[in-house]
Write an enzyme that holds these catalytic residues in place. Sequence first.
Site, PDB file in Angstrom:
ATOM      1  N   LYS A 125       0.357 -14.309 -27.745  1.00  0.00           N
ATOM      2  CA  LYS A 125      -0.004 -14.259 -26.329  1.00  0.00           C
ATOM      3  C   LYS A 125      -0.756 -12.967 -26.042  1.00  0.00           C
ATOM      4  O   LYS A 125      -0.358 -11.894 -26.505  1.00  0.00           O
ATOM      5  CB  LYS A 125       1.256 -14.340 -25.463  1.00  0.00           C
ATOM      6  N   SER A 151       3.607 -18.293 -17.418  1.00  0.00           N
ATOM      7  CA  SER A 151       2.290 -17.755 -17.671  1.00  0.00           C
ATOM      8  C   SER A 151       1.767 -18.037 -19.082  1.00  0.00           C
ATOM      9  O   SER A 151       0.569 -17.930 -19.343  1.00  0.00           O
ATOM     10  CB  SER A 151       2.298 -16.248 -17.439  1.00  0.00           C
ATOM     11  N   SER A 171       8.327 -17.738 -18.440  1.00  0.00           N
ATOM     12  CA  SER A 171       6.953 -17.903 -18.938  1.00  0.00           C
ATOM     13  C   SER A 171       6.844 -18.381 -20.380  1.00  0.00           C
ATOM     14  O   SER A 171       5.756 -18.705 -20.843  1.00  0.00           O
ATOM     15  CB  SER A 171       6.185 -16.588 -18.783  1.00  0.00           C
TER      16      SER A 171
END
Length: 514
Positions: A86, A161, A185
Amino acid sequence: MSTTNNELVKLSASQMAEKIRNKEVSSRELTQAELDVIDAAEPQLHAFLHVSADEALAQADAFDEKLAAGETEGLPELAGVPIAIKDMIVTKGIPTTAASKILEGWVPPYDATVIEKIKAAGMPILGKTNLDEFAQGSSTEHSAFGNTYNPWDKQRVPGGSGGGSAAAVSSYEAPLALGTDTGGSIRQPASFTGSVGVKPTYGGVSRYGAIAMASSLDQIGPCARTVLDAALLHEVIGGNDRRDSTSIPEPMPHVVDAAREGLKRDLTGVRVGLIKEISGNGEGFQPGVAKRFDEAVKLLESMGATVTEVSLPHLSYSLGAYYIIMPSEVSSNLARYDGMRYGLRVMPPTGVPQTAANMMAYTREAGFGDEVKRRIVLGTYALSAGYYDAWYGSAQKVRTLVIEDFAKAFEQVDVLASPTAPTTAFKFGEKTDDPLAMYLGDVTTIPANLAGVPAISVPCGVDDETNMPVGFQFFAPQKRDDVMYKPAAALEAALEETWGGNILTKMATPWLAD
């Protein structure tokens, strides 16, 4: 891609690792196969912000040389298996942007602790995945560099997210990924994409090198396609780190052993508590989510688990407390992005005084997106003189009550359970004009972050109406991450027998077509 490579990328990470150890396939072959999928899928999915193909192949070659020379003793089981990261986690020599224009083009001079561990394990890094800007959002619609699309249905969001990491894993672009979880997330995107997502105990995985959103809530964790794969990655990245002042000094629990024990599908003696306040039958829960959740509970009982309903009376206040604490910490953490030291710098236009204060104002106006600005303003207000005690102080008191609720619940049961998200993946644009509706979707995941307890999301079926995956969530006591892996692996194994394989086999994958 050949049929052989299609079959290769669909293997679990543990199966890939076994083939590497047995020298049936090289790390380079596996890494190249994943890069081929990325090339084919990215025009449709946009899960990655940066693909580090050359670096990944070089890392794979280095591992293959070690393996040939017999120098891999002591390396983790996942050695040689590629991974995606990420773009909230800093990577030396690879751009790290947090999906924000204010960090566009920034290349970190150092690695996060988890990246050091990934590299030491000989795991090639495929690239950096998309996210909501500074991890602020629940749909990956707030990235400054475009949406990521759900591999199940490109009209729907992949969650957020960390939608990029979840989409990459579920679309076979990567067997594993790292995410960050501040209020769900990792777990909510896992639920939306039919993958597995884990939020470890707060402090169980070092946050050194994770770009801070809300420091008392953020936690790096694994994204995978199976519970065992998540456990194997958890053991690679977990453990104490002196550079992280919140890092837990105790040894990591044996999560891999727990996952393997769960695969035996014997839950005799395991006490599961259904959280009354977020059981799936309340307001805001999609009927298909509640139906799949109830079916999964019956499966747990059929494997010997004892299931009871447990109340956490202050959980109803957790959403409000979170949306005061989190933006307050966002306001503080994002103050460093001012154009002075690194990242974007926007000078005032002609006629405006060329002062540092004006430069900072213009930089932040141009560099931050609407959602980030919204949370900065909200957090600044909550921390302002005259409101600190009424808002931030009160929210922290509620947080303490939630922590106490979890502690009392775990005196009665071994694990707690709820749906991972109230709904399946929603369509693009459905909630962007109503931030409160977006925030309400975090009601089931936020409590774990407030309390610092570990939680895992596993797929428990597909909603009949939307034909989208549904997630089942287990919570465990602090520092006992192993406890949740056993029932999670057992539920996964039982469901896969029903489905005739992993849930992702039900997803169309045109980018894998010959």
